[in-house]
Design a protein around this motif. Structure first.
Motif, PDB file in Angstrom:
ATOM      1  N   ASN A 157       0.809  -1.140  -0.107  1.00  0.00           N
ATOM      2  CA  ASN A 157       0.119  -0.212   0.030  1.00  0.00           C
ATOM      3  C   ASN A 157       0.839   1.075   0.017  1.00  0.00           C
ATOM      4  OD1 ASN A 157      -1.868   2.001   0.411  1.00  0.00           O
ATOM      5  ND2 ASN A 157      -2.945   0.892   2.267  1.00  0.00           N
ATOM      6  N   THR A 158       0.831   1.975  -1.155  1.00  0.00           N
ATOM      7  CA  THR A 158       1.568   3.233  -1.294  1.00  0.00           C
ATOM      8  C   THR A 158       1.134   4.442  -0.552  1.00  0.00           C
ATOM      9  OG1 THR A 158       0.884   3.718  -3.378  1.00  0.00           O
ATOM     10  CG2 THR A 158       2.914   2.277  -2.993  1.00  0.00           C
ATOM     11  N   THR A 159      -0.189   4.528  -0.528  1.00  0.00           N
ATOM     12  CA  THR A 159      -0.956   5.787   0.377  1.00  0.00           C
ATOM     13  C   THR A 159      -0.623   5.777   1.442  1.00  0.00           C
ATOM     14  OG1 THR A 159      -2.807   4.463   0.950  1.00  0.00           O
ATOM     15  CG2 THR A 159      -2.854   5.257  -1.230  1.00  0.00           C
ATOM     16  N   SER A 160      -0.349   6.949   2.022  1.00  0.00           N
ATOM     17  CA  SER A 160       0.253   7.201   3.378  1.00  0.00           C
ATOM     18  C   SER A 160      -0.927   7.300   4.472  1.00  0.00           C
ATOM     19  CB  SER A 160       0.897   8.495   3.384  1.00  0.00           C
ATOM     20  OG  SER A 160       0.194   9.585   3.209  1.00  0.00           O
ATOM     21  N   ASP A 161      -2.157   7.088   3.939  1.00  0.00           N
ATOM     22  CA  ASP A 161      -3.380   7.264   5.074  1.00  0.00           C
ATOM     23  C   ASP A 161      -3.683   6.273   6.055  1.00  0.00           C
ATOM     24  OD1 ASP A 161      -4.394   5.849   3.106  1.00  0.00           O
ATOM     25  OD2 ASP A 161      -6.403   6.890   2.954  1.00  0.00           O
ATOM     26  N   ASN A 162      -3.018   4.882   5.702  1.00  0.00           N
ATOM     27  CA  ASN A 162      -3.081   3.770   6.648  1.00  0.00           C
ATOM     28  C   ASN A 162      -2.126   3.476   7.644  1.00  0.00           C
ATOM     29  OD1 ASN A 162      -5.330   3.058   4.945  1.00  0.00           O
ATOM     30  ND2 ASN A 162      -4.820   1.255   4.618  1.00  0.00           N
ATOM     31  N   VAL A 163      -2.474   3.214   8.698  1.00  0.00           N
ATOM     32  CA  VAL A 163      -1.532   2.969   9.845  1.00  0.00           C
ATOM     33  C   VAL A 163      -0.759   1.806   9.340  1.00  0.00           C
ATOM     34  CG1 VAL A 163      -0.916   2.560  12.345  1.00  0.00           C
ATOM     35  CG2 VAL A 163      -2.889   4.283  11.598  1.00  0.00           C
TER      36      VAL A 163
ATOM     37  N   SER B  55      -4.312  -2.736  17.736  1.00  0.00           N
ATOM     38  CA  SER B  55      -5.656  -1.886  17.389  1.00  0.00           C
ATOM     39  C   SER B  55      -5.496  -1.014  16.516  1.00  0.00           C
ATOM     40  CB  SER B  55      -5.985  -1.137  18.931  1.00  0.00           C
ATOM     41  OG  SER B  55      -5.243  -0.350  19.384  1.00  0.00           O
ATOM     42  N   LEU B  56      -4.117  -0.327  16.224  1.00  0.00           N
ATOM     43  CA  LEU B  56      -4.158   0.682  15.091  1.00  0.00           C
ATOM     44  C   LEU B  56      -3.923   0.211  13.736  1.00  0.00           C
ATOM     45  CD1 LEU B  56      -1.788   3.176  16.941  1.00  0.00           C
ATOM     46  CD2 LEU B  56      -4.219   3.311  16.551  1.00  0.00           C
ATOM     47  N   LEU B  57      -3.211  -0.883  13.857  1.00  0.00           N
ATOM     48  CA  LEU B  57      -2.887  -1.451  12.523  1.00  0.00           C
ATOM     49  C   LEU B  57      -3.973  -1.541  11.334  1.00  0.00           C
ATOM     50  CD1 LEU B  57      -0.083  -2.532  11.121  1.00  0.00           C
ATOM     51  CD2 LEU B  57      -0.845  -4.863  11.797  1.00  0.00           C
ATOM     52  N   GLY B  58      -3.571  -1.100  10.210  1.00  0.00           N
ATOM     53  CA  GLY B  58      -4.518  -1.044   9.231  1.00  0.00           C
ATOM     54  C   GLY B  58      -5.736   0.066   8.936  1.00  0.00           C
ATOM     55  N   ARG B  59      -5.822   0.953  10.374  1.00  0.00           N
ATOM     56  CA  ARG B  59      -6.631   1.876  10.188  1.00  0.00           C
ATOM     57  C   ARG B  59      -6.212   3.130   9.821  1.00  0.00           C
ATOM     58  NH1 ARG B  59     -11.009   0.107  13.542  1.00  0.00           N
ATOM     59  NH2 ARG B  59     -10.472  -1.239  15.070  1.00  0.00           N
ATOM     60  N   SER B  60      -6.922   4.037   9.372  1.00  0.00           N
ATOM     61  CA  SER B  60      -6.657   5.329   8.656  1.00  0.00           C
ATOM     62  C   SER B  60      -7.115   6.556   9.467  1.00  0.00           C
ATOM     63  CB  SER B  60      -7.261   5.263   7.186  1.00  0.00           C
ATOM     64  OG  SER B  60      -8.975   5.168   7.258  1.00  0.00           O
ATOM     65  N   LYS B  61      -6.604   7.753   8.952  1.00  0.00           N
ATOM     66  CA  LYS B  61      -7.058   8.955   9.599  1.00  0.00           C
ATOM     67  C   LYS B  61      -8.697   9.261   9.823  1.00  0.00           C
ATOM     68  CE  LYS B  61      -6.651  13.879   8.707  1.00  0.00           C
ATOM     69  NZ  LYS B  61      -5.939  14.878   7.935  1.00  0.00           N
TER      70      LYS B  61
ATOM     71  N   LYS C 287     -10.365  -1.671  31.133  1.00  0.00           N
ATOM     72  CA  LYS C 287     -11.246  -0.750  30.727  1.00  0.00           C
ATOM     73  C   LYS C 287     -10.873  -0.158  29.509  1.00  0.00           C
ATOM     74  CE  LYS C 287     -10.635   3.436  32.128  1.00  0.00           C
ATOM     75  NZ  LYS C 287     -10.638   4.705  33.119  1.00  0.00           N
ATOM     76  N   PRO C 288     -11.875  -0.194  28.488  1.00  0.00           N
ATOM     77  CA  PRO C 288     -11.799   0.240  27.069  1.00  0.00           C
ATOM     78  C   PRO C 288     -11.328   1.834  27.001  1.00  0.00           C
ATOM     79  CG  PRO C 288     -13.992  -0.150  27.337  1.00  0.00           C
ATOM     80  CD  PRO C 288     -13.355  -0.481  28.497  1.00  0.00           C
ATOM     81  N   VAL C 289     -10.339   2.053  26.410  1.00  0.00           N
ATOM     82  CA  VAL C 289     -10.076   3.576  26.053  1.00  0.00           C
ATOM     83  C   VAL C 289     -10.067   3.673  24.656  1.00  0.00           C
ATOM     84  CG1 VAL C 289      -8.231   5.440  26.252  1.00  0.00           C
ATOM     85  CG2 VAL C 289      -8.466   3.693  28.170  1.00  0.00           C
ATOM     86  N   LEU C 290     -10.575   4.664  23.973  1.00  0.00           N
ATOM     87  CA  LEU C 290     -10.850   5.065  22.734  1.00  0.00           C
ATOM     88  C   LEU C 290     -10.105   6.069  22.365  1.00  0.00           C
ATOM     89  CD1 LEU C 290     -12.787   4.028  20.524  1.00  0.00           C
ATOM     90  CD2 LEU C 290     -14.421   5.820  21.027  1.00  0.00           C
ATOM     91  N   PHE C 291      -9.282   5.899  21.244  1.00  0.00           N
ATOM     92  CA  PHE C 291      -8.452   6.974  20.449  1.00  0.00           C
ATOM     93  C   PHE C 291      -8.902   7.129  18.992  1.00  0.00           C
ATOM     94  CE2 PHE C 291      -5.873   4.797  23.722  1.00  0.00           C
ATOM     95  CZ  PHE C 291      -5.124   5.817  23.966  1.00  0.00           C
ATOM     96  N   MET C 292      -8.829   8.409  18.622  1.00  0.00           N
ATOM     97  CA  MET C 292      -9.059   8.910  17.220  1.00  0.00           C
ATOM     98  C   MET C 292      -7.672   9.072  16.713  1.00  0.00           C
ATOM     99  SD  MET C 292     -10.985  11.990  15.488  1.00  0.00           S
ATOM    100  CE  MET C 292      -9.495  13.174  15.807  1.00  0.00           C
ATOM    101  N   ILE C 293      -7.938   8.395  15.486  1.00  0.00           N
ATOM    102  CA  ILE C 293      -6.497   8.959  14.503  1.00  0.00           C
ATOM    103  C   ILE C 293      -6.736  10.367  14.044  1.00  0.00           C
ATOM    104  CG2 ILE C 293      -5.038   8.074  12.863  1.00  0.00           C
ATOM    105  CD1 ILE C 293      -6.141   5.128  13.371  1.00  0.00           C
TER     106      ILE C 293
END
Length: 128
Positions: free
Chosen positions: A48-54, A97-103, A114-120
């Motif tokens: 994947n050459t796009t830079s929006d995926n983690v 949890s971050l791998l493959g996610r995007s902005k 306890k679940p902690v929610l992060f936004m990319i």
């Protein structure tokens, strides 16, 4: 007054404990199927050459949605895992949890049960 001081102290203690756990989380006890999933996802993202995926080698700006605190992290392979420098392994709780996610996407990490929610907030290619 005393209750307010105790509440502030307790909230501060929880935040520091969560931060410590997150920084020292190196989940080496991944089940074989979970580890296979991480490896498979890494293979898919390798081309994947796009830079929006983690993926490995990306700098990620995260916002903790509980306290609005921002974190700058880089996803790395296990041998380069060094949370004090902001580098987290792809097999750590945070990395998985971050791998493959995007902005703009959300990632949930269980910290001390306890679940902690992060936004990319942003994903950029890490500087070498």
């Amino acid at each position: 007054m005393t209750f307010s001081l105790f509440t502030n102290f307790f909230q501060n203690l929880i935040l520091k404990t969560e931060t410590y756990y997150l920084q020292n989380s190196f989940n080496t006890s991944l089940r074989p199927t979970a580890l296979a999933g991480v490896i498979s996802k890494l293979e898919q993202l390798k081309n994947n050459t796009t830079s929006d995926n983690v993926t490995v080698g990306r700098q990620i700006c995260l916002v903790n949605l509980q306290d609005q605190q921002e974190y700058q992290v880089e996803l790395v392979y296990p041998q380069r895992h060094k949370p004090s420098a902001g580098r987290y392994s792809v097999i750590s709780d945070l990395g998985v949890s971050l791998l493959g996610r995007s902005k703009g996407e959300m990632a949930e990490v269980n910290i001390l049960g306890k679940p902690v929610l992060f936004m990319i907030k942003d994903v950029i290619l890490a500087k070498k």
